[in-house]
Design a protein around this motif. Structure first.
Motif, PDB file in Angstrom:
ATOM      1  N   ILE A   1       0.858  -1.182   0.000  1.00 33.26           N
ATOM      2  CA  ILE A   1       0.000   0.000   0.000  1.00 33.26           C
ATOM      3  C   ILE A   1       0.897   1.237   0.000  1.00 33.26           C
ATOM      4  CG2 ILE A   1      -1.997  -1.080   1.098  1.00 33.26           C
ATOM      5  CD1 ILE A   1      -1.084  -0.055   3.756  1.00 33.26           C
ATOM      6  N   PRO A   2       0.363   2.402  -0.331  1.00 32.81           N
ATOM      7  CA  PRO A   2       1.208   3.603  -0.389  1.00 32.81           C
ATOM      8  C   PRO A   2       1.949   3.879   0.919  1.00 32.81           C
ATOM      9  CG  PRO A   2      -0.901   4.027  -1.436  1.00 32.81           C
ATOM     10  CD  PRO A   2      -1.014   2.673  -0.796  1.00 32.81           C
ATOM     11  N   THR A   3       3.143   4.393   0.791  1.00 31.57           N
ATOM     12  CA  THR A   3       4.041   4.586   1.935  1.00 31.57           C
ATOM     13  C   THR A   3       3.406   5.382   3.058  1.00 31.57           C
ATOM     14  OG1 THR A   3       5.961   4.493   0.474  1.00 31.57           O
ATOM     15  CG2 THR A   3       6.287   5.499   2.631  1.00 31.57           C
ATOM     16  N   MET A   4       2.778   6.509   2.719  1.00 31.49           N
ATOM     17  CA  MET A   4       2.222   7.380   3.755  1.00 31.49           C
ATOM     18  C   MET A   4       1.004   6.777   4.443  1.00 31.49           C
ATOM     19  SD  MET A   4       3.806  10.127   4.580  1.00 31.49           S
ATOM     20  CE  MET A   4       2.508  11.111   5.311  1.00 31.49           C
ATOM     21  N   LEU A   5       0.411   5.753   3.852  1.00 34.41           N
ATOM     22  CA  LEU A   5      -0.787   5.142   4.422  1.00 34.41           C
ATOM     23  C   LEU A   5      -0.467   3.871   5.196  1.00 34.41           C
ATOM     24  CD1 LEU A   5      -3.220   5.716   1.428  1.00 34.41           C
ATOM     25  CD2 LEU A   5      -3.001   7.061   3.521  1.00 34.41           C
ATOM     26  N   LYS A   6       0.810   3.565   5.360  1.00 38.24           N
ATOM     27  CA  LYS A   6       1.232   2.428   6.171  1.00 38.24           C
ATOM     28  C   LYS A   6       1.492   2.888   7.599  1.00 38.24           C
ATOM     29  CE  LYS A   6       3.859   0.098   2.491  1.00 38.24           C
ATOM     30  NZ  LYS A   6       5.222  -0.323   2.085  1.00 38.24           N
ATOM     31  N   TYR A   7       0.891   2.210   8.552  1.00 42.51           N
ATOM     32  CA  TYR A   7       1.200   2.520   9.947  1.00 42.51           C
ATOM     33  C   TYR A   7       2.675   2.240  10.245  1.00 42.51           C
ATOM     34  CZ  TYR A   7      -3.811   2.886  10.772  1.00 42.51           C
ATOM     35  OH  TYR A   7      -5.127   3.269  10.728  1.00 42.51           O
ATOM     36  N   ALA A   8       3.231   1.230   9.573  1.00 44.61           N
ATOM     37  CA  ALA A   8       4.628   0.868   9.807  1.00 44.61           C
ATOM     38  C   ALA A   8       5.566   2.014   9.461  1.00 44.61           C
ATOM     39  CB  ALA A   8       4.988  -0.374   8.997  1.00 44.61           C
ATOM     40  N   THR A   9       5.231   2.792   8.438  1.00 44.95           N
ATOM     41  CA  THR A   9       6.063   3.939   8.051  1.00 44.95           C
ATOM     42  C   THR A   9       6.208   4.900   9.217  1.00 44.95           C
ATOM     43  OG1 THR A   9       5.394   3.792   5.728  1.00 44.95           O
ATOM     44  CG2 THR A   9       6.227   5.925   6.499  1.00 44.95           C
TER      45      THR A   9
ATOM     46  N   SER B   1       5.465   4.309  12.428  1.00 45.14           N
ATOM     47  CA  SER B   1       6.035   3.637  13.596  1.00 45.14           C
ATOM     48  C   SER B   1       7.561   3.617  13.534  1.00 45.14           C
ATOM     49  CB  SER B   1       5.494   2.205  13.676  1.00 45.14           C
ATOM     50  OG  SER B   1       6.162   1.475  14.677  1.00 45.14           O
ATOM     51  N   LYS B   2       8.101   3.290  12.381  1.00 41.40           N
ATOM     52  CA  LYS B   2       9.560   3.187  12.226  1.00 41.40           C
ATOM     53  C   LYS B   2      10.245   4.547  12.342  1.00 41.40           C
ATOM     54  CE  LYS B   2       9.340  -0.889   9.232  1.00 41.40           C
ATOM     55  NZ  LYS B   2       9.474  -1.383   7.834  1.00 41.40           N
ATOM     56  N   ASN B   3       9.497   5.612  12.104  1.00 37.98           N
ATOM     57  CA  ASN B   3      10.084   6.953  12.083  1.00 37.98           C
ATOM     58  C   ASN B   3       9.591   7.850  13.213  1.00 37.98           C
ATOM     59  OD1 ASN B   3      11.690   7.221   9.330  1.00 37.98           O
ATOM     60  ND2 ASN B   3       9.823   6.049   8.883  1.00 37.98           N
ATOM     61  N   ASN B   4       9.033   7.244  14.262  1.00 39.42           N
ATOM     62  CA  ASN B   4       8.558   8.010  15.415  1.00 39.42           C
ATOM     63  C   ASN B   4       7.624   9.144  14.990  1.00 39.42           C
ATOM     64  OD1 ASN B   4       8.359   8.630  18.185  1.00 39.42           O
ATOM     65  ND2 ASN B   4      10.042  10.102  18.089  1.00 39.42           N
ATOM     66  N   SER B   5       6.789   8.851  13.995  1.00 40.31           N
ATOM     67  CA  SER B   5       5.812   9.821  13.453  1.00 40.31           C
ATOM     68  C   SER B   5       6.482  11.034  12.818  1.00 40.31           C
ATOM     69  CB  SER B   5       4.827  10.279  14.530  1.00 40.31           C
ATOM     70  OG  SER B   5       4.141   9.183  15.086  1.00 40.31           O
ATOM     71  N   LEU B   6       7.749  10.905  12.440  1.00 43.97           N
ATOM     72  CA  LEU B   6       8.502  12.021  11.856  1.00 43.97           C
ATOM     73  C   LEU B   6       8.991  11.683  10.447  1.00 43.97           C
ATOM     74  CD1 LEU B   6      10.562  12.970  15.042  1.00 43.97           C
ATOM     75  CD2 LEU B   6       8.679  14.294  14.042  1.00 43.97           C
ATOM     76  N   TYR B   7       8.278  10.805   9.751  1.00 40.85           N
ATOM     77  CA  TYR B   7       8.668  10.460   8.379  1.00 40.85           C
ATOM     78  C   TYR B   7       8.613  11.688   7.488  1.00 40.85           C
ATOM     79  CZ  TYR B   7       8.499   8.357   3.729  1.00 40.85           C
ATOM     80  OH  TYR B   7       8.747   8.041   2.412  1.00 40.85           O
ATOM     81  N   ASN B   8       7.545  12.465   7.649  1.00 44.00           N
ATOM     82  CA  ASN B   8       7.438  13.749   6.960  1.00 44.00           C
ATOM     83  C   ASN B   8       7.137  14.808   8.007  1.00 44.00           C
ATOM     84  OD1 ASN B   8       4.763  12.945   7.490  1.00 44.00           O
ATOM     85  ND2 ASN B   8       3.988  14.236   5.830  1.00 44.00           N
ATOM     86  N   THR B   9       6.966  16.043   7.582  1.00 42.91           N
ATOM     87  CA  THR B   9       6.733  17.124   8.543  1.00 42.91           C
ATOM     88  C   THR B   9       5.393  16.932   9.244  1.00 42.91           C
ATOM     89  OG1 THR B   9       7.953  18.627   7.105  1.00 42.91           O
ATOM     90  CG2 THR B   9       6.646  19.614   8.864  1.00 42.91           C
ATOM     91  N   PRO B  10       5.404  16.761  10.552  1.00 43.77           N
ATOM     92  CA  PRO B  10       4.156  16.577  11.298  1.00 43.77           C
ATOM     93  C   PRO B  10       3.504  17.926  11.607  1.00 43.77           C
ATOM     94  CG  PRO B  10       5.991  16.485  12.802  1.00 43.77           C
ATOM     95  CD  PRO B  10       6.585  16.695  11.439  1.00 43.77           C
ATOM     96  N   PRO B  11       2.289  17.930  12.126  1.00 43.21           N
ATOM     97  CA  PRO B  11       1.638  19.187  12.545  1.00 43.21           C
ATOM     98  C   PRO B  11       2.262  19.656  13.856  1.00 43.21           C
ATOM     99  CG  PRO B  11       0.209  17.334  13.014  1.00 43.21           C
ATOM    100  CD  PRO B  11       1.404  16.771  12.295  1.00 43.21           C
ATOM    101  N   THR B  12       3.369  20.350  13.751  1.00 44.88           N
ATOM    102  CA  THR B  12       4.193  20.633  14.929  1.00 44.88           C
ATOM    103  C   THR B  12       3.465  21.450  15.986  1.00 44.88           C
ATOM    104  OG1 THR B  12       5.163  22.524  13.746  1.00 44.88           O
ATOM    105  CG2 THR B  12       6.379  20.443  13.682  1.00 44.88           C
TER     106      THR B  12
END
Length: 365
Positions: free
Chosen positions: A224-232, A234-245
Protein backbone atom coordinates in the motif's frame (compact mmCIF):
# COMPACT_ATOMS: atom_id res chain seq x y z
CA UNK A 1 -0.77 44.78 33.08
CA UNK A 2 -3.03 41.73 32.97
CA UNK A 3 -5.72 41.90 30.31
CA UNK A 4 -8.76 39.74 31.01
CA UNK A 5 -10.84 38.53 28.08
CA UNK A 6 -14.44 37.47 28.44
CA UNK A 7 -14.64 33.77 27.63
CA UNK A 8 -17.66 32.27 25.87
CA UNK A 9 -19.67 29.43 27.35
CA UNK A 10 -18.20 27.09 24.73
CA UNK A 11 -20.15 23.88 24.04
CA UNK A 12 -18.84 23.37 20.51
CA UNK A 13 -18.68 19.73 19.42
CA UNK A 14 -15.27 20.14 17.78
CA UNK A 15 -13.02 21.97 17.43
CA UNK A 16 -13.91 22.43 21.03
CA UNK A 17 -12.89 24.26 24.19
CA UNK A 18 -9.23 24.23 25.21
CA UNK A 19 -7.98 24.81 28.75
CA UNK A 20 -7.50 28.52 29.38
CA UNK A 21 -4.16 27.84 31.10
CA UNK A 22 -2.91 26.05 27.98
CA UNK A 23 -3.99 28.89 25.71
CA UNK A 24 -2.29 31.43 27.95
CA UNK A 25 0.96 29.47 28.03
CA UNK A 26 0.91 29.06 24.25
CA UNK A 27 0.33 32.79 23.94
CA UNK A 28 3.34 33.54 26.14
CA UNK A 29 5.57 31.16 24.17
CA UNK A 30 4.22 31.92 20.73
CA UNK A 31 6.96 34.30 19.60
CA UNK A 32 9.92 32.87 21.54
CA UNK A 33 9.82 29.19 22.50
CA UNK A 34 12.22 28.51 25.38
CA UNK A 35 14.75 31.09 24.33
CA UNK A 36 15.14 29.83 20.76
CA UNK A 37 14.14 33.19 19.29
CA UNK A 38 11.56 31.30 17.23
CA UNK A 39 7.96 30.25 17.59
CA UNK A 40 7.36 26.54 18.05
CA UNK A 41 5.69 26.81 14.63
CA UNK A 42 9.05 27.87 13.18
CA UNK A 43 11.15 25.10 14.67
CA UNK A 44 12.46 22.35 12.44
CA UNK A 45 10.73 19.07 13.19
CA UNK A 46 14.23 17.54 13.14
CA UNK A 47 15.52 19.91 15.81
CA UNK A 48 16.35 18.84 19.34
CA UNK A 49 13.90 21.44 20.67
CA UNK A 50 10.95 20.00 18.77
CA UNK A 51 11.95 16.40 19.38
CA UNK A 52 11.79 17.22 23.07
CA UNK A 53 8.22 18.50 22.67
CA UNK A 54 7.27 15.49 20.56
CA UNK A 55 8.73 12.82 22.82
CA UNK A 56 7.44 14.43 26.00
CA UNK A 57 3.90 14.38 24.59
CA UNK A 58 4.24 10.66 23.81
CA UNK A 59 5.65 9.95 27.28
CA UNK A 60 2.84 11.85 29.03
CA UNK A 61 0.14 10.07 27.01
CA UNK A 62 1.75 6.75 27.89
CA UNK A 63 1.78 7.72 31.57
CA UNK A 64 -1.81 8.98 31.70
CA UNK A 65 -3.25 5.95 29.92
CA UNK A 66 -0.77 3.46 31.37
CA UNK A 67 0.01 2.31 27.82
CA UNK A 68 1.93 -1.00 27.80
CA UNK A 69 5.38 -1.17 26.22
CA UNK A 70 4.13 -3.38 23.38
CA UNK A 71 2.08 -0.48 21.98
CA UNK A 72 3.19 2.28 19.64
CA UNK A 73 1.95 5.86 20.00
CA UNK A 74 1.69 7.68 16.67
CA UNK A 75 0.84 11.26 15.75
CA UNK A 76 -0.74 11.31 12.29
CA UNK A 77 -2.73 13.67 10.11
CA UNK A 78 -6.00 13.41 8.19
CA UNK A 79 -8.31 13.13 11.19
CA UNK A 80 -10.28 10.06 12.20
CA UNK A 81 -11.84 10.12 8.73
CA UNK A 82 -8.56 9.04 7.13
CA UNK A 83 -8.34 6.23 9.68
CA UNK A 84 -11.63 4.90 8.33
CA UNK A 85 -9.68 4.10 5.14
CA UNK A 86 -6.27 3.30 6.58
CA UNK A 87 -7.57 0.59 8.90
CA UNK A 88 -9.08 -1.69 6.22
CA UNK A 89 -6.26 -0.80 3.84
CA UNK A 90 -3.72 -2.04 6.38
CA UNK A 91 -5.55 -4.89 8.08
CA UNK A 92 -8.31 -6.22 5.83
CA UNK A 93 -6.78 -8.89 3.62
CA UNK A 94 -8.31 -10.27 0.45
CA UNK A 95 -11.12 -12.69 1.22
CA UNK A 96 -11.41 -11.54 4.83
CA UNK A 97 -14.36 -9.94 6.56
CA UNK A 98 -14.25 -7.19 9.17
CA UNK A 99 -16.87 -6.67 11.85
CA UNK A 100 -18.35 -3.25 12.61
CA UNK A 101 -20.75 -2.18 15.34
CA UNK A 102 -23.08 0.54 14.08
CA UNK A 103 -23.95 3.21 16.66
CA UNK A 104 -24.13 6.41 14.61
CA UNK A 105 -22.97 8.50 11.71
CA UNK A 106 -19.23 8.02 12.23
CA UNK A 107 -19.42 4.24 12.51
CA UNK A 108 -21.50 4.30 9.30
CA UNK A 109 -18.74 6.26 7.56
CA UNK A 110 -16.10 3.80 8.78
CA UNK A 111 -18.24 0.91 7.49
CA UNK A 112 -18.67 2.57 4.10
CA UNK A 113 -14.92 3.10 3.68
CA UNK A 114 -14.22 -0.56 4.55
CA UNK A 115 -16.41 -1.60 1.62
CA UNK A 116 -13.79 -0.15 -0.73
CA UNK A 117 -11.21 -2.67 0.47
CA UNK A 118 -13.11 -5.79 1.54
CA UNK A 119 -16.26 -7.10 3.14
CA UNK A 120 -17.43 -5.37 6.31
CA UNK A 121 -20.30 -6.97 8.21
CA UNK A 122 -22.50 -5.60 10.98
CA UNK A 123 -21.77 -7.24 14.31
CA UNK A 124 -24.54 -5.22 15.99
CA UNK A 125 -26.51 -2.05 15.33
CA UNK A 126 -28.87 0.35 17.07
CA UNK A 127 -29.93 2.08 13.85
CA UNK A 128 -33.49 0.74 14.08
CA UNK A 129 -33.83 2.73 17.32
CA UNK A 130 -32.47 5.89 15.66
CA UNK A 131 -29.20 5.29 17.52
CA UNK A 132 -30.70 6.07 20.91
CA UNK A 133 -28.67 3.40 22.64
CA UNK A 134 -25.49 1.35 22.59
CA UNK A 135 -26.20 -2.31 21.69
CA UNK A 136 -26.13 -4.74 24.60
CA UNK A 137 -22.99 -6.86 24.79
CA UNK A 138 -25.18 -9.95 24.32
CA UNK A 139 -26.31 -8.60 20.92
CA UNK A 140 -22.81 -8.45 19.45
CA UNK A 141 -22.05 -11.25 17.01
CA UNK A 142 -18.38 -12.05 17.54
CA UNK A 143 -16.82 -13.53 14.39
CA UNK A 144 -13.48 -14.93 15.44
CA UNK A 145 -12.47 -15.28 11.78
CA UNK A 146 -12.89 -11.56 11.15
CA UNK A 147 -9.84 -9.35 10.69
CA UNK A 148 -11.00 -7.09 13.54
CA UNK A 149 -14.03 -5.69 15.36
CA UNK A 150 -14.50 -1.92 15.08
CA UNK A 151 -16.59 0.35 17.30
CA UNK A 152 -17.04 4.05 18.01
CA UNK A 153 -16.75 4.63 21.75
CA UNK A 154 -18.76 7.87 21.89
CA UNK A 155 -21.24 9.25 19.39
CA UNK A 156 -21.17 13.02 19.16
CA UNK A 157 -24.30 13.40 17.04
CA UNK A 158 -26.62 11.10 19.01
CA UNK A 159 -25.11 11.52 22.47
CA UNK A 160 -24.44 7.88 23.32
CA UNK A 161 -21.35 6.31 24.88
CA UNK A 162 -20.07 2.81 25.61
CA UNK A 163 -20.00 2.10 29.35
CA UNK A 164 -18.51 -1.40 29.07
CA UNK A 165 -16.52 -2.60 26.08
CA UNK A 166 -16.92 -6.08 24.60
CA UNK A 167 -14.42 -8.78 25.44
CA UNK A 168 -13.17 -10.14 22.13
CA UNK A 169 -10.46 -12.64 23.06
CA UNK A 170 -8.08 -13.09 20.13
CA UNK A 171 -10.20 -10.95 17.82
CA UNK A 172 -8.49 -7.53 17.51
CA UNK A 173 -10.69 -4.74 18.90
CA UNK A 174 -10.35 -1.30 17.28
CA UNK A 175 -11.99 1.80 18.77
CA UNK A 176 -12.55 5.25 17.37
CA UNK A 177 -12.31 7.30 20.58
CA UNK A 178 -12.23 10.72 18.94
CA UNK A 179 -14.83 12.29 21.22
CA UNK A 180 -14.12 10.69 24.58
CA UNK A 181 -10.42 9.85 24.59
CA UNK A 182 -8.74 10.86 27.86
CA UNK A 183 -12.10 11.56 29.51
CA UNK A 184 -11.87 8.51 31.79
CA UNK A 185 -9.61 5.62 32.64
CA UNK A 186 -9.59 2.64 30.28
CA UNK A 187 -7.58 -0.55 29.94
CA UNK A 188 -5.61 0.01 26.74
CA UNK A 189 -4.53 -3.65 26.67
CA UNK A 190 -8.10 -4.65 25.74
CA UNK A 191 -7.68 -2.97 22.37
CA UNK A 192 -5.51 -3.78 19.37
CA UNK A 193 -5.83 -0.16 18.28
CA UNK A 194 -7.30 3.12 19.51
CA UNK A 195 -7.46 6.24 17.38
CA UNK A 196 -8.76 9.75 17.91
CA UNK A 197 -8.83 13.16 16.31
CA UNK A 198 -7.36 15.66 18.74
CA UNK A 199 -9.93 18.42 18.37
CA UNK A 200 -12.27 17.44 21.19
CA UNK A 201 -10.27 16.41 24.26
CA UNK A 202 -6.61 16.43 23.21
CA UNK A 203 -5.89 19.75 21.54
CA UNK A 204 -6.58 21.68 18.35
CA UNK A 205 -7.55 20.12 15.05
CA UNK A 206 -4.81 18.72 12.85
CA UNK A 207 -3.40 15.85 14.93
CA UNK A 208 -4.69 12.29 15.04
CA UNK A 209 -3.47 10.01 17.83
CA UNK A 210 -3.08 6.29 17.15
CA UNK A 211 -2.28 3.79 19.90
CA UNK A 212 -1.55 0.43 18.30
CA UNK A 213 -0.36 -2.95 19.53
CA UNK A 214 2.94 -3.92 17.92
CA UNK A 215 1.86 -7.51 17.28
CA UNK A 216 -1.21 -6.21 15.42
CA UNK A 217 0.92 -3.76 13.47
CA UNK A 218 3.13 -6.61 12.27
CA UNK A 219 0.10 -8.18 10.53
CA UNK A 220 -0.49 -5.14 8.31
CA UNK A 221 -0.53 -5.32 4.52
CA UNK A 222 2.67 -4.06 2.91
CA UNK A 223 1.62 -3.37 -0.69
CA UNK A 224 0.00 0.00 0.00
CA UNK A 225 1.21 3.60 -0.39
CA UNK A 226 4.04 4.59 1.93
CA UNK A 227 2.22 7.38 3.75
CA UNK A 228 -0.79 5.14 4.42
CA UNK A 229 1.23 2.43 6.17
CA UNK A 230 1.20 2.52 9.95
CA UNK A 231 4.63 0.87 9.81
CA UNK A 232 6.06 3.94 8.05
CA UNK A 233 5.12 6.18 10.95
CA UNK A 234 6.03 3.64 13.60
CA UNK A 235 9.56 3.19 12.23
CA UNK A 236 10.08 6.95 12.08
CA UNK A 237 8.56 8.01 15.42
CA UNK A 238 5.81 9.82 13.45
CA UNK A 239 8.50 12.02 11.86
CA UNK A 240 8.67 10.46 8.38
CA UNK A 241 7.44 13.75 6.96
CA UNK A 242 6.73 17.12 8.54
CA UNK A 243 4.16 16.58 11.30
CA UNK A 244 1.64 19.19 12.54
CA UNK A 245 4.19 20.63 14.93
CA UNK A 246 2.04 23.29 16.57
CA UNK A 247 -0.81 20.83 17.06
CA UNK A 248 1.56 18.35 18.74
CA UNK A 249 2.92 21.12 20.96
CA UNK A 250 -0.62 22.05 22.01
CA UNK A 251 -1.54 18.40 22.56
CA UNK A 252 1.50 18.07 24.79
CA UNK A 253 0.43 21.08 26.84
CA UNK A 254 -3.09 19.67 27.24
CA UNK A 255 -1.58 16.41 28.53
CA UNK A 256 0.44 18.38 31.09
CA UNK A 257 -2.77 20.16 32.11
CA UNK A 258 -4.57 16.83 32.62
CA UNK A 259 -1.73 15.67 34.87
CA UNK A 260 -1.82 18.95 36.85
CA UNK A 261 -5.60 18.59 37.28
CA UNK A 262 -5.13 15.25 39.03
CA UNK A 263 -5.00 12.81 36.13
CA UNK A 264 -7.78 10.76 34.61
CA UNK A 265 -9.50 9.89 37.89
CA UNK A 266 -10.03 13.56 38.69
CA UNK A 267 -11.01 14.36 35.10
CA UNK A 268 -13.57 11.53 35.02
CA UNK A 269 -15.11 12.60 38.33
CA UNK A 270 -15.41 16.18 37.10
CA UNK A 271 -16.92 15.06 33.79
CA UNK A 272 -19.58 13.09 35.66
CA UNK A 273 -20.38 16.11 37.81
CA UNK A 274 -20.57 18.42 34.80
CA UNK A 275 -22.95 16.16 32.89
CA UNK A 276 -25.12 15.59 35.96
CA UNK A 277 -25.93 19.30 36.23
CA UNK A 278 -27.49 19.24 32.77
CA UNK A 279 -29.04 15.76 32.82
CA UNK A 280 -30.72 16.56 36.15
CA UNK A 281 -32.41 19.60 34.62
CA UNK A 282 -33.67 17.47 31.72
CA UNK A 283 -34.91 14.70 34.01
CA UNK A 284 -36.65 17.09 36.40
CA UNK A 285 -38.33 19.21 33.71
CA UNK A 286 -41.50 17.06 33.46
CA UNK A 287 -41.00 16.67 29.71
CA UNK A 288 -40.21 20.31 28.93
CA UNK A 289 -36.78 19.02 27.92
CA UNK A 290 -36.21 15.44 26.83
CA UNK A 291 -33.06 13.59 25.89
CA UNK A 292 -32.32 11.58 22.77
CA UNK A 293 -30.21 8.83 24.35
CA UNK A 294 -31.59 6.13 26.64
CA UNK A 295 -30.44 6.61 30.21
CA UNK A 296 -28.10 3.60 30.21
CA UNK A 297 -26.27 4.89 27.12
CA UNK A 298 -26.02 8.59 27.91
CA UNK A 299 -22.77 10.26 26.95
CA UNK A 300 -20.74 12.30 29.43
CA UNK A 301 -19.27 14.20 26.47
CA UNK A 302 -22.25 15.10 24.28
CA UNK A 303 -25.62 15.77 25.90
CA UNK A 304 -28.31 15.71 23.21
CA UNK A 305 -31.80 16.95 23.99
CA UNK A 306 -34.90 18.62 22.61
CA UNK A 307 -37.37 21.20 23.86
CA UNK A 308 -40.87 19.74 23.71
CA UNK A 309 -42.27 22.59 21.58
CA UNK A 310 -40.48 23.28 18.28
CA UNK A 311 -41.02 27.04 18.40
CA UNK A 312 -39.83 27.15 22.01
CA UNK A 313 -36.73 25.21 20.95
CA UNK A 314 -35.89 27.91 18.41
CA UNK A 315 -36.44 30.53 21.08
CA UNK A 316 -34.27 28.58 23.53
CA UNK A 317 -31.35 28.43 21.10
CA UNK A 318 -31.70 32.11 20.18
CA UNK A 319 -31.80 33.28 23.80
CA UNK A 320 -28.95 30.97 24.74
CA UNK A 321 -26.81 32.48 22.01
CA UNK A 322 -27.63 35.99 23.24
CA UNK A 323 -26.66 34.91 26.77
CA UNK A 324 -23.19 33.84 25.58
CA UNK A 325 -23.69 30.11 25.06
CA UNK A 326 -21.94 28.84 21.93
CA UNK A 327 -22.41 25.59 20.02
CA UNK A 328 -25.73 24.40 21.48
CA UNK A 329 -27.36 23.63 18.13
CA UNK A 330 -27.64 19.92 17.44
CA UNK A 331 -25.88 18.42 14.44
CA UNK A 332 -27.42 19.55 11.16
CA UNK A 333 -28.49 15.96 10.38
CA UNK A 334 -30.68 15.58 13.48
CA UNK A 335 -31.41 19.08 14.79
CA UNK A 336 -32.33 19.75 18.39
CA UNK A 337 -29.80 20.80 21.01
CA UNK A 338 -26.42 19.46 22.03
CA UNK A 339 -24.07 20.46 24.85
CA UNK A 340 -20.57 19.06 24.36
CA UNK A 341 -18.97 18.94 27.79
CA UNK A 342 -15.43 17.88 26.92
CA UNK A 343 -12.57 17.87 29.44
CA UNK A 344 -11.69 21.56 29.05
CA UNK A 345 -15.27 22.81 29.47
CA UNK A 346 -15.30 24.23 33.02
CA UNK A 347 -17.70 23.02 35.66
CA UNK A 348 -18.96 26.60 36.01
CA UNK A 349 -19.92 26.66 32.32
CA UNK A 350 -22.08 23.55 32.73
CA UNK A 351 -23.66 24.97 35.88
CA UNK A 352 -24.42 28.20 34.00
CA UNK A 353 -26.20 26.24 31.26
CA UNK A 354 -28.20 24.26 33.81
CA UNK A 355 -29.29 27.49 35.51
CA UNK A 356 -30.21 29.03 32.14
CA UNK A 357 -32.30 25.97 31.24
CA UNK A 358 -34.19 26.11 34.54
CA UNK A 359 -34.94 29.81 34.13
CA UNK A 360 -35.97 29.38 30.50
CA UNK A 361 -38.47 26.73 31.52
CA UNK A 362 -39.83 28.89 34.33
CA UNK A 363 -40.28 31.81 31.93
CA UNK A 364 -41.93 29.79 29.15
CA UNK A 365 -44.35 27.36 30.73
Amino acid sequence: MTVTTKRAFNFNAGPSALPLEVLQKAQAELVDFKGTGMSVMELSHRSAEFEGVHNEAIANLRELYDIPENYEVLFLQGGASLQFSMIPMNFLKEGQKASYIQTGAWSEKAFAEAKLFGTPVEAASSKSNNYKNIPALSEIQIDEEAAYLHLTSNNTIFGTQWKTFPTTGDLPLIADMSSDILSKKIDVSNFAMIYAGAQKNLGPSGVTVVIIRKEFLEKANSNIPTMLKYATHSKNNSLYNTPPTFGIYMLGEVLKWVKAEGGLEAIEQRNEEKAKYIYDVIDNSNGFYYGHATEDSRSLMNITFRVADEELEKKFLAEAKTAGFVGLNGHRSVGGCRASTYNAVPLETCKALADFMVKFQQDNQ
